[in-house]
Design a protein around this motif. Sequence first.
Motif: not given
Length: 157
Positions: A56-60
């Motif tokens: 989720a951090s990478e997507v964000g």
Amino acid sequence: MTSSAAAGYELPLLLFGGFRAIIDELHGELARRGHQDLRPAHGFAMQAIGFRGATASEVGRRLGISKQAAGKTIERLEALGYAQRAGDSADRRRKLTRLTPRGVAALTLSAEIFGDIRDRWARTLGDDRVADLEASLRTMVPGETFRLDVPGWFGAS
């Protein structure tokens, strides 16, 4: 006002209008082919997840949005059957989001539809004009030609 002065403010609006027309046509065709639940933000998120998966951090980070906003988008993609979260076999502390077969199929279909749209533009405007437009944009667009952070970039700060 000269036509070159009008072009100054008109150019970004026309470029955006073209982008919007293509994206709207894409989503209309996706809906006709069984993906009526997909929205443009979902497409950007699935691109950010990619075929190898992402946290989720990478997507964000890739979308220019918060981890929490990315998490909500991922939850929606999960509910729609386009993505799933699981532990990362390389690092058990990480929760990796991967596209499901339905998600991969939607991205593959999107690429096909984009090709169809480009072909229609070439039939309407002429192959040379579309090729010139693409070459001109490649010259003028700095660095990466495709940035995923459009949703975050349009958001309020």
